[in-house]
Structures are given as C-alpha cells and as structure tokens.
Design a protein around this motif. Structure first.
Motif, PDB file in Angstrom:
ATOM      1  N   ARG A  15     -48.722 104.784  -5.934  1.00 46.73           N
ATOM      2  CA  ARG A  15     -48.209 106.123  -5.640  1.00 46.73           C
ATOM      3  C   ARG A  15     -46.691 106.117  -5.646  1.00 46.73           C
ATOM      4  O   ARG A  15     -46.060 105.055  -5.663  1.00 46.73           O
ATOM      5  N   SER A  16     -46.121 107.321  -5.690  1.00 46.54           N
ATOM      6  CA  SER A  16     -44.674 107.449  -5.666  1.00 46.54           C
ATOM      7  C   SER A  16     -44.234 107.923  -4.297  1.00 46.54           C
ATOM      8  O   SER A  16     -44.963 108.639  -3.613  1.00 46.54           O
ATOM      9  N   TYR A  17     -43.063 107.511  -3.915  1.00 45.06           N
ATOM     10  CA  TYR A  17     -42.547 107.839  -2.590  1.00 45.06           C
ATOM     11  C   TYR A  17     -41.216 108.569  -2.684  1.00 45.06           C
ATOM     12  O   TYR A  17     -40.391 108.256  -3.541  1.00 45.06           O
ATOM     13  N   MET A  18     -41.032 109.491  -1.761  1.00 50.00           N
ATOM     14  CA  MET A  18     -39.719 110.074  -1.582  1.00 50.00           C
ATOM     15  C   MET A  18     -38.942 109.165  -0.633  1.00 50.00           C
ATOM     16  O   MET A  18     -39.539 108.414   0.143  1.00 50.00           O
ATOM     17  N   VAL A  19     -37.617 109.278  -0.703  1.00 52.96           N
ATOM     18  CA  VAL A  19     -36.763 108.450   0.151  1.00 52.96           C
ATOM     19  C   VAL A  19     -37.177 108.584   1.620  1.00 52.96           C
ATOM     20  O   VAL A  19     -37.312 107.594   2.337  1.00 52.96           O
ATOM     21  N   GLU A  20     -37.452 109.819   2.045  1.00 53.49           N
ATOM     22  CA  GLU A  20     -37.812 110.066   3.440  1.00 53.49           C
ATOM     23  C   GLU A  20     -39.117 109.365   3.819  1.00 53.49           C
ATOM     24  O   GLU A  20     -39.275 108.876   4.934  1.00 53.49           O
ATOM     25  N   GLU A  21     -40.037 109.346   2.854  1.00 51.50           N
ATOM     26  CA  GLU A  21     -41.340 108.713   3.134  1.00 51.50           C
ATOM     27  C   GLU A  21     -41.194 107.198   3.305  1.00 51.50           C
ATOM     28  O   GLU A  21     -41.850 106.592   4.148  1.00 51.50           O
ATOM     29  N   TRP A  36     -30.632 101.013  -1.095  1.00 49.02           N
ATOM     30  CA  TRP A  36     -31.460 100.201  -2.007  1.00 49.02           C
ATOM     31  C   TRP A  36     -31.419 100.760  -3.421  1.00 49.02           C
ATOM     32  O   TRP A  36     -31.375 100.009  -4.390  1.00 49.02           O
ATOM     33  N   VAL A  37     -31.486 102.105  -3.498  1.00 52.33           N
ATOM     34  CA  VAL A  37     -31.443 102.749  -4.826  1.00 52.33           C
ATOM     35  C   VAL A  37     -30.127 102.394  -5.518  1.00 52.33           C
ATOM     36  O   VAL A  37     -30.094 102.033  -6.694  1.00 52.33           O
ATOM     37  N   LYS A  38     -29.051 102.460  -4.739  1.00 53.50           N
ATOM     38  CA  LYS A  38     -27.746 102.092  -5.307  1.00 53.50           C
ATOM     39  C   LYS A  38     -27.707 100.626  -5.709  1.00 53.50           C
ATOM     40  O   LYS A  38     -27.046 100.246  -6.664  1.00 53.50           O
ATOM     41  N   ALA A  39     -28.436  99.814  -4.945  1.00 45.44           N
ATOM     42  CA  ALA A  39     -28.431  98.373  -5.212  1.00 45.44           C
ATOM     43  C   ALA A  39     -29.379  97.990  -6.345  1.00 45.44           C
ATOM     44  O   ALA A  39     -29.521  96.822  -6.661  1.00 45.44           O
ATOM     45  N   PRO A  49     -36.908 116.143  -5.625  1.00 43.27           N
ATOM     46  CA  PRO A  49     -36.468 114.943  -4.914  1.00 43.27           C
ATOM     47  C   PRO A  49     -36.710 113.680  -5.735  1.00 43.27           C
ATOM     48  O   PRO A  49     -37.622 113.632  -6.551  1.00 43.27           O
ATOM     49  N   MET A  50     -35.890 112.717  -5.456  1.00 48.65           N
ATOM     50  CA  MET A  50     -35.981 111.429  -6.112  1.00 48.65           C
ATOM     51  C   MET A  50     -37.308 110.759  -5.745  1.00 48.65           C
ATOM     52  O   MET A  50     -37.698 110.758  -4.590  1.00 48.65           O
ATOM     53  N   LEU A  51     -37.993 110.229  -6.721  1.00 48.68           N
ATOM     54  CA  LEU A  51     -39.247 109.532  -6.442  1.00 48.68           C
ATOM     55  C   LEU A  51     -39.130 108.055  -6.805  1.00 48.68           C
ATOM     56  O   LEU A  51     -38.550 107.701  -7.828  1.00 48.68           O
ATOM     57  N   ILE A  52     -39.692 107.250  -5.929  1.00 49.19           N
ATOM     58  CA  ILE A  52     -39.658 105.804  -6.157  1.00 49.19           C
ATOM     59  C   ILE A  52     -41.087 105.313  -6.303  1.00 49.19           C
ATOM     60  O   ILE A  52     -41.941 105.594  -5.458  1.00 49.19           O
ATOM     61  N   LEU A  53     -41.339 104.620  -7.377  1.00 52.97           N
ATOM     62  CA  LEU A  53     -42.689 104.130  -7.621  1.00 52.97           C
ATOM     63  C   LEU A  53     -42.998 102.977  -6.679  1.00 52.97           C
ATOM     64  O   LEU A  53     -42.158 102.107  -6.441  1.00 52.97           O
ATOM     65  N   HIS A  55     -44.816 100.316  -6.985  1.00 50.81           N
ATOM     66  CA  HIS A  55     -44.706  98.932  -7.471  1.00 50.81           C
ATOM     67  C   HIS A  55     -43.249  98.499  -7.619  1.00 50.81           C
ATOM     68  O   HIS A  55     -42.921  97.327  -7.427  1.00 50.81           O
ATOM     69  N   ALA A  56     -42.373  99.473  -7.955  1.00 49.11           N
ATOM     70  CA  ALA A  56     -40.947  99.147  -8.045  1.00 49.11           C
ATOM     71  C   ALA A  56     -40.398  98.807  -6.660  1.00 49.11           C
ATOM     72  O   ALA A  56     -39.583  97.894  -6.497  1.00 49.11           O
ATOM     73  N   LEU A  57     -40.897  99.549  -5.670  1.00 49.27           N
ATOM     74  CA  LEU A  57     -40.466  99.320  -4.291  1.00 49.27           C
ATOM     75  C   LEU A  57     -40.890  97.925  -3.799  1.00 49.27           C
ATOM     76  O   LEU A  57     -40.085  97.198  -3.215  1.00 49.27           O
ATOM     77  N   VAL A  58     -42.138  97.570  -4.078  1.00 48.14           N
ATOM     78  CA  VAL A  58     -42.638  96.254  -3.671  1.00 48.14           C
ATOM     79  C   VAL A  58     -41.809  95.154  -4.335  1.00 48.14           C
ATOM     80  O   VAL A  58     -41.362  94.196  -3.690  1.00 48.14           O
ATOM     81  N   ALA A  59     -41.574  95.307  -5.631  1.00 52.18           N
ATOM     82  CA  ALA A  59     -40.809  94.294  -6.373  1.00 52.18           C
ATOM     83  C   ALA A  59     -39.398  94.164  -5.799  1.00 52.18           C
ATOM     84  O   ALA A  59     -38.872  93.054  -5.647  1.00 52.18           O
ATOM     85  N   PHE A  60     -38.827  95.310  -5.457  1.00 55.55           N
ATOM     86  CA  PHE A  60     -37.457  95.293  -4.935  1.00 55.55           C
ATOM     87  C   PHE A  60     -37.390  94.583  -3.582  1.00 55.55           C
ATOM     88  O   PHE A  60     -36.519  93.751  -3.353  1.00 55.55           O
ATOM     89  N   ILE A  61     -38.333  94.900  -2.711  1.00 51.22           N
ATOM     90  CA  ILE A  61     -38.325  94.294  -1.371  1.00 51.22           C
ATOM     91  C   ILE A  61     -38.542  92.787  -1.465  1.00 51.22           C
ATOM     92  O   ILE A  61     -37.880  92.008  -0.785  1.00 51.22           O
ATOM     93  N   GLN A  62     -39.452  92.390  -2.346  1.00 46.89           N
ATOM     94  CA  GLN A  62     -39.722  90.954  -2.491  1.00 46.89           C
ATOM     95  C   GLN A  62     -38.500  90.227  -3.051  1.00 46.89           C
ATOM     96  O   GLN A  62     -38.123  89.169  -2.569  1.00 46.89           O
ATOM     97  N   ALA A  63     -37.867  90.825  -4.048  1.00 47.89           N
ATOM     98  CA  ALA A  63     -36.685  90.201  -4.654  1.00 47.89           C
ATOM     99  C   ALA A  63     -35.565  90.099  -3.629  1.00 47.89           C
ATOM    100  O   ALA A  63     -34.841  89.116  -3.563  1.00 47.89           O
ATOM    101  N   ARG A  64     -35.447  91.145  -2.810  1.00 46.39           N
ATOM    102  CA  ARG A  64     -34.392  91.207  -1.819  1.00 46.39           C
ATOM    103  C   ARG A  64     -34.597  90.143  -0.751  1.00 46.39           C
ATOM    104  O   ARG A  64     -33.666  89.549  -0.252  1.00 46.39           O
ATOM    105  N   ARG A  65     -35.852  89.912  -0.405  1.00 47.86           N
ATOM    106  CA  ARG A  65     -36.154  88.919   0.617  1.00 47.86           C
ATOM    107  C   ARG A  65     -35.772  87.520   0.141  1.00 47.86           C
ATOM    108  O   ARG A  65     -35.218  86.724   0.873  1.00 47.86           O
ATOM    109  N   VAL A  66     -36.082  87.240  -1.110  1.00 46.45           N
ATOM    110  CA  VAL A  66     -35.720  85.950  -1.699  1.00 46.45           C
ATOM    111  C   VAL A  66     -34.205  85.796  -1.705  1.00 46.45           C
ATOM    112  O   VAL A  66     -33.661  84.767  -1.344  1.00 46.45           O
TER     113      VAL A  66
END
Ligand code: ZN
Length: 156
Positions: A15-21, A36-39, A49-53, A55-66
């Motif tokens: 699903r896609s998420y809004m920043v607020e969600e 994060w979007v800027k990063a 509103p801007m939508l974030i997918l 799977h992109a969010l999961v990938a970003f969080i995992q990459a960021r953690r590493v």
C-alpha cells in the motif's frame, strides 16, 4: 525518552502511505518523514498529497539502519564509493578548516582510491584521529597542540 528505530514490519509493502500516516505509524514527527524524503526516500510522483510506497519505505528504513550502524570509529573515514567506514591509505588524512571550530578530514580510500571526507570539530580531532597521522595547516598547529591531553605531566 528512549530513541526507537522505526519498525519496518509495521509497513504493508503493497500500500501507499501519506507522510502523516507514516508519522502516525511509527509515532514520529511528520518532519522526520519529510527529512527521509529529502534524504532519498522515493515517493510515487509529484502529486499532492505525496504518497510513499510501502516497499520503498521498508527498503529505506532497512538501508538507513545499516548506515547508522556504520558510524566511523576513531581512525576511520566514511568512503562513499565502498559505502563503509575505512581506515585511510597509509593512515594519513588532511585537515582543512571550514571555520575556526570545525573542518574536514580528507583521506584516500585504500580499496577504491576515492577521496573520503569526515566532518570534525577541531576540539574532537584528537579523539577522531585514532591511528591516523593528520596533516594540519601550519596556522592551526598551535590550536591542535593545545587540545592534546598532557600525557607526560603525571609521570613527573
Ligand atoms: Zn572506497
């Protein structure tokens, strides 16, 4: 308050998420998500509103953690080419001041020969340098010397 890592398991990848969600999902501030979007967190398109997918969010969080784990130890600089902290070639780095209080350390990556940079404050140069031999411009040498702990004074 204890700082938590966003739990990517809360994200539904289809699903896609809004920043607020996303902010609500992780209990963080909207501005953090915008950061994060800027990063580099990918958004679906330029629509509002801007939508974030998911799977992109999961990938970003995992990459960021590493990435967060790979903070530089003393004597290391971060190589963008290798995406990892490295001890510089010859353990040598050069300090170039940006302001009176901080500057950049520059060194060569031993593995890919790219230039590595690390932002340091002059006061912390001694803690950061580890085994590195740091070249400092002549004009700053007395400041760095005065920051050195006086190791010998206790022995007398
Ligand atoms: Zn490298």
């Amino acid at each position: 308050m204890k700082k938590r890592h966003p739990n990517h398991r809360l994200v539904k990848i289809h699903r896609s998420y809004m920043v607020e969600e996303i902010a609500k999902l992780f209990g963080i501030h909207k501005n953090t998500v915008r950061g994060w979007v800027k990063a580099g967190l990918a958004t679906s398109d330029d629509k509002r509103p801007m939508l974030i997918l998911g799977h992109a969010l999961v990938a970003f969080i995992q990459a960021r953690r590493v990435k967060n784990k790979q903070t530089c130890q003393p004597g290391e600089l971060y190589c963008v080419g290798c995406r990892a902290p490295k001890f510089p070639a010859g353990d040598m780095a050069e300090y170039s001041p940006v302001t009176e209080k901080f500057g950049n350390l520059t060194a060569i990556c031993p593995d890919c020969n790219s230039i590595m940079n690390r932002r340091v404050s002059l006061a912390k140069l001694e803690q950061v340098c580890g085994e590195m031999e740091i070249t400092v411009p002549q004009a700053l040498r007395h400041i760095v010397e005065s920051n050195k702990p006086t190791v010998n004074s206790d022995l007398k």
